[in-house]
Design a protein around this motif. Structure first.
Motif, PDB file in Angstrom:
ATOM      1  N   THR A  33     -36.232 -34.799  66.555  1.00 45.94           N
ATOM      2  CA  THR A  33     -35.192 -34.019  65.913  1.00 45.94           C
ATOM      3  C   THR A  33     -35.413 -32.893  65.213  1.00 45.94           C
ATOM      4  O   THR A  33     -34.900 -31.602  65.682  1.00 45.94           O
ATOM      5  CB  THR A  33     -34.397 -34.812  64.960  1.00 45.94           C
ATOM      6  OG1 THR A  33     -33.913 -36.069  65.664  1.00 45.94           O
ATOM      7  CG2 THR A  33     -33.318 -34.087  64.391  1.00 45.94           C
ATOM      8  N   GLU A  34     -36.799 -32.733  64.749  1.00 49.98           N
ATOM      9  CA  GLU A  34     -37.296 -31.467  63.959  1.00 49.98           C
ATOM     10  C   GLU A  34     -37.580 -30.289  65.062  1.00 49.98           C
ATOM     11  O   GLU A  34     -37.356 -29.275  64.679  1.00 49.98           O
ATOM     12  CB  GLU A  34     -38.387 -31.794  63.178  1.00 49.98           C
ATOM     13  CG  GLU A  34     -39.176 -30.630  62.496  1.00 49.98           C
ATOM     14  CD  GLU A  34     -37.943 -30.045  61.319  1.00 49.98           C
ATOM     15  OE1 GLU A  34     -38.195 -29.003  61.100  1.00 49.98           O
ATOM     16  OE2 GLU A  34     -36.974 -30.698  61.023  1.00 49.98           O
ATOM     17  N   ASN A  37     -34.187 -28.652  65.431  1.00 53.70           N
ATOM     18  CA  ASN A  37     -33.790 -28.034  64.355  1.00 53.70           C
ATOM     19  C   ASN A  37     -34.626 -26.553  64.480  1.00 53.70           C
ATOM     20  O   ASN A  37     -34.147 -25.475  64.046  1.00 53.70           O
ATOM     21  CB  ASN A  37     -34.223 -28.672  63.233  1.00 53.70           C
ATOM     22  CG  ASN A  37     -33.385 -29.885  62.861  1.00 53.70           C
ATOM     23  OD1 ASN A  37     -32.261 -30.037  63.347  1.00 53.70           O
ATOM     24  ND2 ASN A  37     -33.881 -30.966  62.024  1.00 53.70           N
ATOM     25  N   PRO A  66     -29.176 -35.833  64.749  1.00 47.00           N
ATOM     26  CA  PRO A  66     -29.208 -34.999  63.762  1.00 47.00           C
ATOM     27  C   PRO A  66     -29.597 -35.536  62.626  1.00 47.00           C
ATOM     28  O   PRO A  66     -28.916 -36.411  61.725  1.00 47.00           O
ATOM     29  CB  PRO A  66     -27.646 -34.456  63.817  1.00 47.00           C
ATOM     30  CG  PRO A  66     -27.073 -34.872  65.059  1.00 47.00           C
ATOM     31  CD  PRO A  66     -27.833 -36.159  65.376  1.00 47.00           C
ATOM     32  N   ARG A  69     -31.511 -31.674  57.614  1.00 45.26           N
ATOM     33  CA  ARG A  69     -32.040 -30.532  58.083  1.00 45.26           C
ATOM     34  C   ARG A  69     -31.096 -29.808  59.184  1.00 45.26           C
ATOM     35  O   ARG A  69     -30.883 -28.482  59.121  1.00 45.26           O
ATOM     36  CB  ARG A  69     -33.492 -30.399  58.288  1.00 45.26           C
ATOM     37  CG  ARG A  69     -34.528 -30.384  57.191  1.00 45.26           C
ATOM     38  CD  ARG A  69     -35.891 -30.486  57.871  1.00 45.26           C
ATOM     39  NE  ARG A  69     -36.207 -29.475  58.838  1.00 45.26           N
ATOM     40  CZ  ARG A  69     -36.543 -27.978  58.461  1.00 45.26           C
ATOM     41  NH1 ARG A  69     -36.501 -27.747  57.338  1.00 45.26           N
ATOM     42  NH2 ARG A  69     -36.724 -27.339  59.480  1.00 45.26           N
ATOM     43  N   THR A  70     -30.662 -30.841  60.003  1.00 46.40           N
ATOM     44  CA  THR A  70     -29.747 -30.367  61.012  1.00 46.40           C
ATOM     45  C   THR A  70     -28.586 -29.638  60.546  1.00 46.40           C
ATOM     46  O   THR A  70     -27.988 -28.462  60.788  1.00 46.40           O
ATOM     47  CB  THR A  70     -29.554 -31.349  62.252  1.00 46.40           C
ATOM     48  OG1 THR A  70     -30.760 -31.905  62.390  1.00 46.40           O
ATOM     49  CG2 THR A  70     -28.632 -30.732  63.256  1.00 46.40           C
TER      50      THR A  70
END
Length: 330
Positions: A33-34, A37, A66, A69-70
């Motif tokens: 996920t990062e 982002n 997500p 941070r998203t």
């Protein structure tokens, strides 16, 4: 990932996308996920809104989840484009989709609504922040002072008292601990060193909570006596940092009980939430139950994030029955 972060810090946009595309070809499933982002955040920074939306849609379609941070990136973008109503609506939706609200999100929204002179919204945000057990950082100092000037004394006096100097503390030099983000979240760090708004003194440089906690790991009579002789002024923020710094939950609990008897200090939602999550992380079920009973007797409402952390930590430690008990009760 490291290359993507390095290029993102230096704002080498094309290199970030190139490394991401190359990395994706070596994976059998979607990347973490990062990585989404980072790319989405860079698109937002350069004003490519449609491309940022495309990356977010791609994240969902490819099965990546997500995280906080998203949504921080999305909230920052909405604030930057002056869509404050959409930003606050998204923020209020987060607990319903099991996403933790973070210090960075609160900081961005508090500043934005203060600038827009919508102080009623700021009041609601501060109330929710307290409910979530999140302490404000010095970056919020200007907003809190604006609230106080507008007559919101009840909402700001306690927070400002913790952030500003205490007359009992001899203030010289600068603090060695620059981190103001006490939350165990995945969000960005908040810059706690911005002192342009107020010319304020700092604690003595030797008062490092992590070093102090390390020196008290044994928690013997000699250590406790030395701590009492030091005549430290215990604040909510300092106690939270101490609890976080102890390696042993049992030692943190002993400190938690000891500091509650110190003159002028009373545990609040912030220190209690920090202690409960510390105990739950290390599987101290009996002590967690004691604190939960105390919280219930005193009418303190723990945040959704704290309850979720207790259940998650119990699950990791394979304490199924206590986790189910907390779930049913809260």
């Amino acid at each position: 990932m490291d290359q993507m972060r390095w290029y993102a810090i230096s704002r080498e946009f094309n290199d970030v996308v190139r490394v991401w595309d190359e990395w994706r070809t070596t994976l059998r499933k979607h990347p973490c996920t990062e990585s989404y982002n980072i790319v989405m955040g860079l698109y937002v920074q350069v004003g490519k809104d449609s491309d940022a939306v495309r990356v977010f849609r791609r994240m969902i379609e490819e099965g990546a989840l997500p995280n906080c941070r998203t949504y921080t990136i999305i909230i920052e973008h909405l604030v930057r484009t002056r869509k404050l109503d959409s930003a606050i609506e998204l923020f209020h939706m987060l607990p319903h989709v099991r996403i933790k609200r973070t210090l960075k999100q609160y900081s961005v929204l508090v500043e934005a609504f203060t600038i827009a002179n919508q102080l009623d919204v700021v009041k609601v945000l501060l109330d929710q922040m307290r409910s979530d057990g999140i302490l404000p950082v010095r970056a919020m100092l200007w907003s809190l002072q604006q609230m106080q000037s507008a007559g919101y004394d009840a909402e700001t006096n306690e927070l400002l008292r913790d952030m500003l100097s205490d007359g009992r503390i001899k203030m010289i030099g600068y603090s060695m601990d620059s981190s103001e983000d006490d939350s165990d979240d995945e969000d960005e760090e908040i810059d706690g060193n911005n002192t342009n708004a107020v010319d304020q003194p700092h604690l003595k440089p030797w008062l490092d909570p992590a070093s102090l906690a390390n020196a008290l790991q044994n928690w013997g009579a000699e250590e406790v006596s030395a701590l009492e002789d030091a005549n430290l002024v215990w604040t909510t923020r300092l106690v939270c940092k101490m609890i976080r710094s102890f390696k042993s939950a049992e030692t943190a609990w002993q400190f938690f009980c000891w500091v509650s008897c110190q003159p002028g200090f009373i545990h609040d939602i912030y220190t209690i939430s920090r202690m409960i999550t510390k105990l739950a992380r290390q599987g101290c079920v009996d002590l967690v139950d004691q604190l939960l009973s105390k919280v219930e007797r005193e009418g303190i409402q723990l945040s959704f994030s704290t309850i979720r952390l207790i259940i998650d930590f119990y699950g990791i430690s394979r304490y199924g029955d206590p986790a189910l008990r907390v779930f049913k009760k809260h």
